[in-house]
Write a protein that holds these residues in place. Structure first.
Motif, PDB file in Angstrom:
ATOM      1  N   ARG A 227       0.845  -1.203   0.000  1.00  0.00           N
ATOM      2  CA  ARG A 227       0.000   0.000   0.000  1.00  0.00           C
ATOM      3  C   ARG A 227       0.876   1.247   0.000  1.00  0.00           C
ATOM      4  NH1 ARG A 227      -2.789  -1.625   5.569  1.00  0.00           N
ATOM      5  NH2 ARG A 227      -3.469  -3.236   4.152  1.00  0.00           N
ATOM      6  N   VAL A 228       0.312   2.330  -0.455  1.00  0.00           N
ATOM      7  CA  VAL A 228       1.054   3.597  -0.461  1.00  0.00           C
ATOM      8  C   VAL A 228       1.103   4.112   0.981  1.00  0.00           C
ATOM      9  CG1 VAL A 228       0.976   6.002  -1.209  1.00  0.00           C
ATOM     10  CG2 VAL A 228       0.440   4.172  -2.829  1.00  0.00           C
ATOM     11  N   VAL A 229       2.315   4.445   1.439  1.00  0.00           N
ATOM     12  CA  VAL A 229       2.448   4.966   2.812  1.00  0.00           C
ATOM     13  C   VAL A 229       3.033   6.379   2.779  1.00  0.00           C
ATOM     14  CG1 VAL A 229       2.609   2.756   4.036  1.00  0.00           C
ATOM     15  CG2 VAL A 229       4.664   3.742   3.044  1.00  0.00           C
ATOM     16  N   ALA A 244      -3.372  14.414  -7.999  1.00  0.00           N
ATOM     17  CA  ALA A 244      -2.944  13.534  -9.095  1.00  0.00           C
ATOM     18  C   ALA A 244      -3.681  12.193  -9.108  1.00  0.00           C
ATOM     19  CB  ALA A 244      -1.434  13.280  -8.975  1.00  0.00           C
ATOM     20  N   CYS A 245      -4.244  11.801  -7.982  1.00  0.00           N
ATOM     21  CA  CYS A 245      -4.831  10.444  -7.882  1.00  0.00           C
ATOM     22  C   CYS A 245      -6.045  10.283  -8.793  1.00  0.00           C
ATOM     23  CB  CYS A 245      -5.231  10.158  -6.436  1.00  0.00           C
ATOM     24  SG  CYS A 245      -6.057   8.559  -6.287  1.00  0.00           S
ATOM     25  N   PRO A 246      -5.987   9.359  -9.770  1.00  0.00           N
ATOM     26  CA  PRO A 246      -7.134   9.163 -10.668  1.00  0.00           C
ATOM     27  C   PRO A 246      -8.327   8.540  -9.953  1.00  0.00           C
ATOM     28  CG  PRO A 246      -5.129   8.117 -11.510  1.00  0.00           C
ATOM     29  CD  PRO A 246      -4.851   8.503 -10.102  1.00  0.00           C
ATOM     30  N   ALA A 247      -8.090   7.959  -8.770  1.00  0.00           N
ATOM     31  CA  ALA A 247      -9.200   7.342  -8.028  1.00  0.00           C
ATOM     32  C   ALA A 247      -9.806   8.319  -7.023  1.00  0.00           C
ATOM     33  CB  ALA A 247      -8.719   6.086  -7.320  1.00  0.00           C
ATOM     34  N   GLN A 248      -9.351   9.571  -7.075  1.00  0.00           N
ATOM     35  CA  GLN A 248      -9.885  10.638  -6.200  1.00  0.00           C
ATOM     36  C   GLN A 248      -9.754  10.299  -4.718  1.00  0.00           C
ATOM     37  OE1 GLN A 248     -13.842  11.854  -7.567  1.00  0.00           O
ATOM     38  NE2 GLN A 248     -13.294  11.160  -9.606  1.00  0.00           N
ATOM     39  N   GLU A 250      -8.038  10.928  -1.086  1.00  0.00           N
ATOM     40  CA  GLU A 250      -7.358  12.024  -0.381  1.00  0.00           C
ATOM     41  C   GLU A 250      -6.074  11.490   0.257  1.00  0.00           C
ATOM     42  OE1 GLU A 250      -7.443  15.125  -0.211  1.00  0.00           O
ATOM     43  OE2 GLU A 250      -9.358  15.650  -1.083  1.00  0.00           O
ATOM     44  N   VAL A 251      -5.091  11.251  -0.583  1.00  0.00           N
ATOM     45  CA  VAL A 251      -3.845  10.625  -0.125  1.00  0.00           C
ATOM     46  C   VAL A 251      -3.181  11.470   0.965  1.00  0.00           C
ATOM     47  CG1 VAL A 251      -1.630   9.673  -0.903  1.00  0.00           C
ATOM     48  CG2 VAL A 251      -3.575   9.716  -2.459  1.00  0.00           C
ATOM     49  N   ARG A 252      -3.255  12.783   0.831  1.00  0.00           N
ATOM     50  CA  ARG A 252      -2.562  13.671   1.770  1.00  0.00           C
ATOM     51  C   ARG A 252      -3.047  13.516   3.218  1.00  0.00           C
ATOM     52  NH1 ARG A 252      -4.800  19.412  -0.321  1.00  0.00           N
ATOM     53  NH2 ARG A 252      -4.174  20.378   1.593  1.00  0.00           N
ATOM     54  N   ALA A 256      -1.605   5.587   5.454  1.00  0.00           N
ATOM     55  CA  ALA A 256      -1.477   4.481   4.493  1.00  0.00           C
ATOM     56  C   ALA A 256      -2.767   4.402   3.697  1.00  0.00           C
ATOM     57  CB  ALA A 256      -1.232   3.180   5.226  1.00  0.00           C
ATOM     58  N   VAL A 257      -2.648   4.164   2.379  1.00  0.00           N
ATOM     59  CA  VAL A 257      -3.843   4.111   1.520  1.00  0.00           C
ATOM     60  C   VAL A 257      -4.372   2.677   1.474  1.00  0.00           C
ATOM     61  CG1 VAL A 257      -4.756   4.517  -0.796  1.00  0.00           C
ATOM     62  CG2 VAL A 257      -3.001   6.042   0.128  1.00  0.00           C
ATOM     63  N   CYS A 258      -5.504   2.450   2.130  1.00  0.00           N
ATOM     64  CA  CYS A 258      -6.090   1.097   2.151  1.00  0.00           C
ATOM     65  C   CYS A 258      -7.388   1.052   1.335  1.00  0.00           C
ATOM     66  CB  CYS A 258      -6.394   0.684   3.582  1.00  0.00           C
ATOM     67  SG  CYS A 258      -4.956   0.741   4.643  1.00  0.00           S
ATOM     68  N   GLU A 261     -10.555   1.453  -3.754  1.00  0.00           N
ATOM     69  CA  GLU A 261     -10.488   2.104  -5.068  1.00  0.00           C
ATOM     70  C   GLU A 261      -9.041   2.275  -5.550  1.00  0.00           C
ATOM     71  OE1 GLU A 261     -12.982   2.909  -7.119  1.00  0.00           O
ATOM     72  OE2 GLU A 261     -14.306   1.963  -5.672  1.00  0.00           O
ATOM     73  N   CYS A 262      -8.082   2.079  -4.664  1.00  0.00           N
ATOM     74  CA  CYS A 262      -6.669   2.287  -5.057  1.00  0.00           C
ATOM     75  C   CYS A 262      -6.206   1.196  -6.012  1.00  0.00           C
ATOM     76  CB  CYS A 262      -5.781   2.309  -3.820  1.00  0.00           C
ATOM     77  SG  CYS A 262      -4.032   2.436  -4.249  1.00  0.00           S
ATOM     78  N   THR A 263      -5.730   1.612  -7.176  1.00  0.00           N
ATOM     79  CA  THR A 263      -5.292   0.640  -8.191  1.00  0.00           C
ATOM     80  C   THR A 263      -3.781   0.416  -8.157  1.00  0.00           C
ATOM     81  OG1 THR A 263      -4.997   2.367  -9.836  1.00  0.00           O
ATOM     82  CG2 THR A 263      -7.168   1.323  -9.756  1.00  0.00           C
ATOM     83  N   GLY A 264      -3.111   1.030  -7.217  1.00  0.00           N
ATOM     84  CA  GLY A 264      -1.653   0.855  -7.152  1.00  0.00           C
ATOM     85  C   GLY A 264      -0.950   1.449  -8.360  1.00  0.00           C
ATOM     86  N   CYS A 265      -1.547   2.500  -8.926  1.00  0.00           N
ATOM     87  CA  CYS A 265      -0.926   3.086 -10.128  1.00  0.00           C
ATOM     88  C   CYS A 265       0.332   3.880  -9.769  1.00  0.00           C
ATOM     89  CB  CYS A 265      -1.924   3.970 -10.860  1.00  0.00           C
ATOM     90  SG  CYS A 265      -2.413   5.448  -9.946  1.00  0.00           S
ATOM     91  N   LEU A 266       0.454   4.263  -8.508  1.00  0.00           N
ATOM     92  CA  LEU A 266       1.610   4.995  -7.970  1.00  0.00           C
ATOM     93  C   LEU A 266       1.771   6.391  -8.589  1.00  0.00           C
ATOM     94  CD1 LEU A 266       4.220   2.118  -7.514  1.00  0.00           C
ATOM     95  CD2 LEU A 266       2.301   2.759  -6.088  1.00  0.00           C
ATOM     96  N   THR A 267       0.702   6.897  -9.193  1.00  0.00           N
ATOM     97  CA  THR A 267       0.741   8.263  -9.723  1.00  0.00           C
ATOM     98  C   THR A 267       0.996   9.258  -8.590  1.00  0.00           C
ATOM     99  OG1 THR A 267      -0.903   7.544 -11.309  1.00  0.00           O
ATOM    100  CG2 THR A 267      -0.554   9.902 -11.166  1.00  0.00           C
ATOM    101  N   CYS A 268       0.379   8.993  -7.447  1.00  0.00           N
ATOM    102  CA  CYS A 268       0.570   9.886  -6.295  1.00  0.00           C
ATOM    103  C   CYS A 268       2.047   9.900  -5.886  1.00  0.00           C
ATOM    104  CB  CYS A 268      -0.312   9.434  -5.129  1.00  0.00           C
ATOM    105  SG  CYS A 268      -0.104   7.708  -4.687  1.00  0.00           S
ATOM    106  N   VAL A 269       2.664   8.732  -5.875  1.00  0.00           N
ATOM    107  CA  VAL A 269       4.077   8.626  -5.476  1.00  0.00           C
ATOM    108  C   VAL A 269       4.946   9.429  -6.452  1.00  0.00           C
ATOM    109  CG1 VAL A 269       6.008   7.017  -5.174  1.00  0.00           C
ATOM    110  CG2 VAL A 269       3.719   6.374  -4.392  1.00  0.00           C
TER     111      VAL A 269
HETATM  112  S1  SF4 Z   1      -1.606   4.471  -6.090  1.00  0.00           S
HETATM  113 FE1  SF4 Z   1      -2.868   5.484  -7.671  1.00  0.00          FE
HETATM  114  S2  SF4 Z   1      -4.976   5.011  -7.073  1.00  0.00           S
HETATM  115 FE2  SF4 Z   1      -3.697   4.557  -5.278  1.00  0.00          FE
HETATM  116  S3  SF4 Z   1      -3.719   6.411  -4.083  1.00  0.00           S
HETATM  117 FE3  SF4 Z   1      -1.926   6.582  -5.408  1.00  0.00          FE
HETATM  118  S4  SF4 Z   1      -2.634   7.639  -7.256  1.00  0.00           S
HETATM  119 FE4  SF4 Z   1      -4.450   6.986  -6.106  1.00  0.00          FE
END
Ligand code: SF4
Ligand code: SF4
Length: 332
Positions: A227-229, A244-248, A250-252, A256-258, A261-269
Motif C-alpha cells: 500500500r502507499v504509505v 494527481a490520484c485518478p481514483a480521487q 485524499e492521499v494527503r 497508508a492508503v487502504c 479504489e486504489c489501483t496501485g498506479c503509484l501516480t501519487c508517489v
Molecule cells: S496508487 Fe494510484 S490510485 Fe492509489 S492512491 Fe496513489 S494515485 Fe491513487
C-alpha cells in the motif's frame, strides 16, 4: 514522449511501458485468435493459426463457474483451463498488490486511461461528478458483482456447474466473445461510444462505476500488504498526491492508503515533490517503487507458468471439435 523518456527512472514510466506492452500483447492474441476462428469459418480456405490460450482471460464469469466447480467438486475444467488460471492469478495479484490488474495489465484500463488523458489535454482538466452521485454510481459495480456472485456462487447447484462446463456453449464462449467485437450490434457499439465519451470527461468512468471485475479485485485488495504509505514528518501538505490520484483518494490525509479504489498506479508517489515522503510500503515498511512493478510481474508470470507446467493451459478441444463447433456458433 520526450518527457516520458526523461522519466525512465520513475515507476510511472515502467507502469506505462508494462500497460502498453500488455495491450500490444492482447491485440496480438486477438488477431491470432481471429485468424484461428476464420480458418474454421471458411472451412479451411484460409490459413491455420494456433489458438492462443491467453484469450480466455476475457472469460471471467465462466472462470468463476470453473473456480466454484474446482473448489466444490475437484473438477478442473479442461476446456478453458487458462480462464481459471488467469482468474486465480488476478485474484492473487489483488491480494498482494491491490487492484494493480486494473492499472498495470487490463487493456480496458489502459485504453480508459489514454482516453481521459486525451480529455485532460483537450479541456485542461478532467471533471468530477457531484459527490452524492459519484457514491451512488460507484454502488453500480458492486450491484453487478453481487448479481454475478449470486448467480454463480449461490444459485448454481454443483450438478449444474459441470453441465455448464461440458456444454457446447462454454466450449465456444471465446468465439462468441470474439464475435461480440467483430460482429458488434448497433446497440453495443452505441453503449461503448457513450462510455468512451464519458471517459474523455471523467477519469476511468467504466472502471470506477461499472466494472464488476474491478469491484471484486478491489474488495480483495483491502487485505493487500502492499500500500502507499505517507511519512507525515516530511509531508508539506501540498496536496499534489491527492490532486494527481485518478481514483480521487485524499492521499494527503492518510498515513497508508487502504482504499478499495486504489489501483496501485503509484501516480501519487510519482507526483510527490518531497523525497521519501510518499512510497509504496509492505504494511508500513517503505519499499523502492520498482518492487511493486516486480511484484505485479512476478505474480502474473508465476500464475501463467504454474498453469503451463501443470498442464492447465491449453484447451482439451481438438481440431475436429472446432471444425464441428465454430460453423454452428450462432445456434448457441
Ligand atoms: S496508487 Fe494510484 S490510485 Fe492509489 S492512491 Fe496513489 S494515485 Fe491513487
Ligand atoms: S504530495 Fe507529498 S508532500 Fe504533498 S501532500 Fe502528498 S505526501 Fe505530502
Amino acid at each position: 514522449m520526450i518527457q516520458i523518456l526523461n522519466n525512465w527512472k520513475k515507476v510511472a514510466f515502467w507502469r506505462l511501458l508494462i500497460q502498453w506492452a500488455f495491450l500490444g500483447w492482447c491485440t496480438f492474441l486477438g488477431v491470432q485468435f481471429t485468424l484461428f476462428v476464420r480458418h474454421f469459418e471458411t472451412f479451411g480456405q484460409t490459413g491455420y493459426y494456433a489458438r492462443p490460450p491467453g484469450v480466455e482471460g476475457f472469460l471471467p464469469i465462466g472462470a468463476l463457474v470453473s473456480l466454484k466447480a474446482w473448489v466444490m467438486t475437484g473438477y478442473l475444467d479442461p476446456v478453458h483451463p487458462a480462464a481459471l488460471v488467469l482468474f486465480v492469478t488476478f485474484l492473487a495479484m489483488a491480494l498482494l498488490a491491490r487492484k494493480s490488474f486494473c492499472s498495470w495489465i487490463c487493456p480496458v484500463g489502459t485504453l480508459s486511461e489514454a482516453i481521459w488523458k486525451l480529455g485532460r489535454n483537450f479541456f485542461g482538466r478532467n471533471f468530477h461528478i457531484w459527490r452524492w452521485l459519484d457514491l451512488l454510481l460507484q454502488v453500480t459495480k458492486y450491484a453487478l458483482l453481487l448479481f454475478f456472485v449470486k448467480l454463480v456462487l449461490f444459485d448454481m447447484p454443483a450438478m449444474a456447474l459441470q453441465s455448464f462446463l461440458k456444454a457446447p456453449y462454454w466450449a465456444i464462449a471465446d468465439v462468441k466473445m470474439l464475435h461480440f467485437f467483430t460482429r458488434m450490434s448497433l446497440t453495443s457499439a452505441l453503449v461503448i461510444l457513450v462510455l468512451a465519451i464519458l471517459s474523455v470527461v471523467y477519469q476511468n468512468f467504466w472502471c470506477r462505476y461499472l466494472c464488476p471485475y474491478g469491484a471484486l479485485l478491489g474488495l480483495l485488495s483491502f487485505f493487500s500488504p502492499l500500500r502507499v504509505v505517507r511519512q507525515a514528518s516530511s509531508c508539506t501538505d501540498c496536496g499534489a498526491c491527492s490532486r494527481a490520484c485518478p481514483a480521487q483518494i485524499e492521499v494527503r490525509q492518510k498515513s497508508a492508503v487502504c482504499s478499495v479504489e486504489c489501483t496501485g498506479c503509484l501516480t501519487c508517489v510519482s507526483n510527490c515533490p518531497e523525497p521519501q515522503t510518499l512510497q509504496i510500503g509492505f504494511w508500513k515498511r517503505p519499499l523502492p517503487g520498482w518492487s511493486f512493478a516486480v511484484a505485479v510481474l512476478l505474480v502474473f508470470a508465476s500464475g501463467v507458468l504454474i498453469g503451463m507446467l501443470s498442464g492447465h493451459w491449453e484447451t482439451s478441444l481438438s481440431y475436429a471439435d472446432y471444425q464441428r463447433l465454430i460453423p454452428m456458433v450462432e445456434r448457441f
